[in-house]
Design a protein around this motif. Sequence first.
Motif, PDB file in Angstrom:
ATOM      1  N   ASP A  23       0.873  -1.169   0.000  1.00 60.32           N
ATOM      2  CA  ASP A  23       0.000   0.000   0.000  1.00 60.32           C
ATOM      3  C   ASP A  23       0.915   1.225   0.000  1.00 60.32           C
ATOM      4  OD1 ASP A  23      -1.732   2.082   0.431  1.00 60.32           O
ATOM      5  OD2 ASP A  23      -2.870   1.076   2.009  1.00 60.32           O
TER       6      ASP A  23
ATOM      7  N   ALA B 127       0.502   4.319  -0.789  1.00 66.26           N
ATOM      8  CA  ALA B 127      -0.020   5.538  -0.174  1.00 66.26           C
ATOM      9  C   ALA B 127       0.183   5.502   1.333  1.00 66.26           C
ATOM     10  CB  ALA B 127      -1.496   5.715  -0.523  1.00 66.26           C
ATOM     11  N   GLN B 128      -0.096   4.354   1.942  1.00 67.31           N
ATOM     12  CA  GLN B 128       0.096   4.228   3.383  1.00 67.31           C
ATOM     13  C   GLN B 128       1.567   4.280   3.745  1.00 67.31           C
ATOM     14  OE1 GLN B 128      -2.086   4.158   6.105  1.00 67.31           O
ATOM     15  NE2 GLN B 128      -0.066   4.486   7.024  1.00 67.31           N
TER      16      GLN B 128
ATOM     17  N   ALA C  60       2.783   7.717   3.666  1.00 67.18           N
ATOM     18  CA  ALA C  60       2.266   8.450   4.819  1.00 67.18           C
ATOM     19  C   ALA C  60       3.067   8.150   6.085  1.00 67.18           C
ATOM     20  CB  ALA C  60       0.802   8.112   5.032  1.00 67.18           C
ATOM     21  N   ASP C  61       3.737   6.993   6.117  1.00 67.86           N
ATOM     22  CA  ASP C  61       4.570   6.646   7.263  1.00 67.86           C
ATOM     23  C   ASP C  61       5.828   7.505   7.350  1.00 67.86           C
ATOM     24  OD1 ASP C  61       2.824   4.619   7.969  1.00 67.86           O
ATOM     25  OD2 ASP C  61       3.975   3.034   6.964  1.00 67.86           O
TER      26      ASP C  61
ATOM     27  N   TYR D 225       9.372   3.426  -0.565  1.00 66.88           N
ATOM     28  CA  TYR D 225       8.349   4.469  -0.674  1.00 66.88           C
ATOM     29  C   TYR D 225       8.351   5.179  -2.020  1.00 66.88           C
ATOM     30  CZ  TYR D 225      12.529   6.568   1.470  1.00 66.88           C
ATOM     31  OH  TYR D 225      13.822   6.905   1.794  1.00 66.88           O
TER      32      TYR D 225
END
Length: 412
Positions: free
Chosen positions: A10, A12-13, A16-17, A391
């Motif tokens: 994921d 996007a997740q 975001a991390d 990422y």
Amino acid sequence: MQTATYPTLDLAQIRADFPILDQLVNGRPLVYFDNAATTQKPRAVLDALAHYYEHDNANIHRGIHALAERATSAFEASRKAVQSFLNAREAEEIIFTYGTTDAINLVAKTYGRTFLGKGDEILISTMEHHSNIVPWQMLCEERGCVLKVIPINDEGELLLDEYEKLLTERTKIVSVVHVSNALGTINPVKYLIDKAHAVGAVVLIDGAQATTHIEIDVQALDCDFYVFSAHKLFGPTGMGVLYGKRALLETMPPWRGGGEMIKEVTFEKTTYNDIPYKFEAGTPNIADVIAVRNALEYVNTLGKDTIAAHEHELLTYATDALQTIDGLRIIGQAKEKVSVISFVLDGIHHEDTGVILDQQGIAVRTGHHCCQPLMRRLGIAGTTRASFSVYNTTDEIDRLVKGLQRVKTMMA
């Protein structure tokens, strides 16, 4: 043959991390392609650093109050986490250092000074980082040893036949990089280790670039020493690891003197502590050691195989895309690579390339990448290096391609 499949990330997740990724650079969304220099840090690591200083800040191992005991427990839990991550036989074989450079110097100045003498030979490779060259040169100057270099081919791969010819009964240490920071080449370290052991040499593997990309099992490799830095593994800067076989570590004298590395001190004589503490003099980098456990947990949660599969997709996509640019030449095209691409643009200096890409919010590394002998072997002054992490996305690679087209237009 059935093809291996991995869970879909994921992205996007994951992005975001990493809060640092959510920013504009020169008015453009940041594209961070300098992961071989240092990776960004997930929220879990940042939170661990803040938690230590806000709740547990105390020196370790010597205090009996609650804060000291909590800090000590967290510090030693990180040692066990690193042991598991490397599959070391025991936690005592894990020495905390200030980085890969510090760890290599520790081995050179303890094992090297103790067991090497005039005429003994040390083998390194053409693709080594300066940190795996200079400490051995210093040892050679001090002890009268001889430094020999394993050559490479034009694709950036070790010439294994030449390596075997260099190995003799005079070879005492082989110190080689697991993955080239400048080219992305994955070296066949198990083969190198086995051949070195056959002539009685010990082997140090520089894993600074490997730990984020490759599963590491020091027992299966049978390496004598393995070193890496936390900051290239989503962890903090100023913290590194030396793994060493117990039998070797116990024969090595301390490097630095002071608190923690002692059992008893009198004005007449000092007796030294057991491993690992014998090599960890003074107040250590407590917060960063504690936080590295969170970095390892983050990697383990995503899964090394899953991360590697994603990065391989990025490498393949970027290799194909960059090769569509007229005048661009990829430097280092080994059959086995991690997600690092170094390249040159005909007639354009790499520093100019880096400056123009930065104006577009794209962070790459330019220069010799602390590998000046390698650049001389390849006949170039330096490269532009794009290095990818978990990422990163193919959309960002598209931006890199467009950015390089702009470089060509502006420098025409």
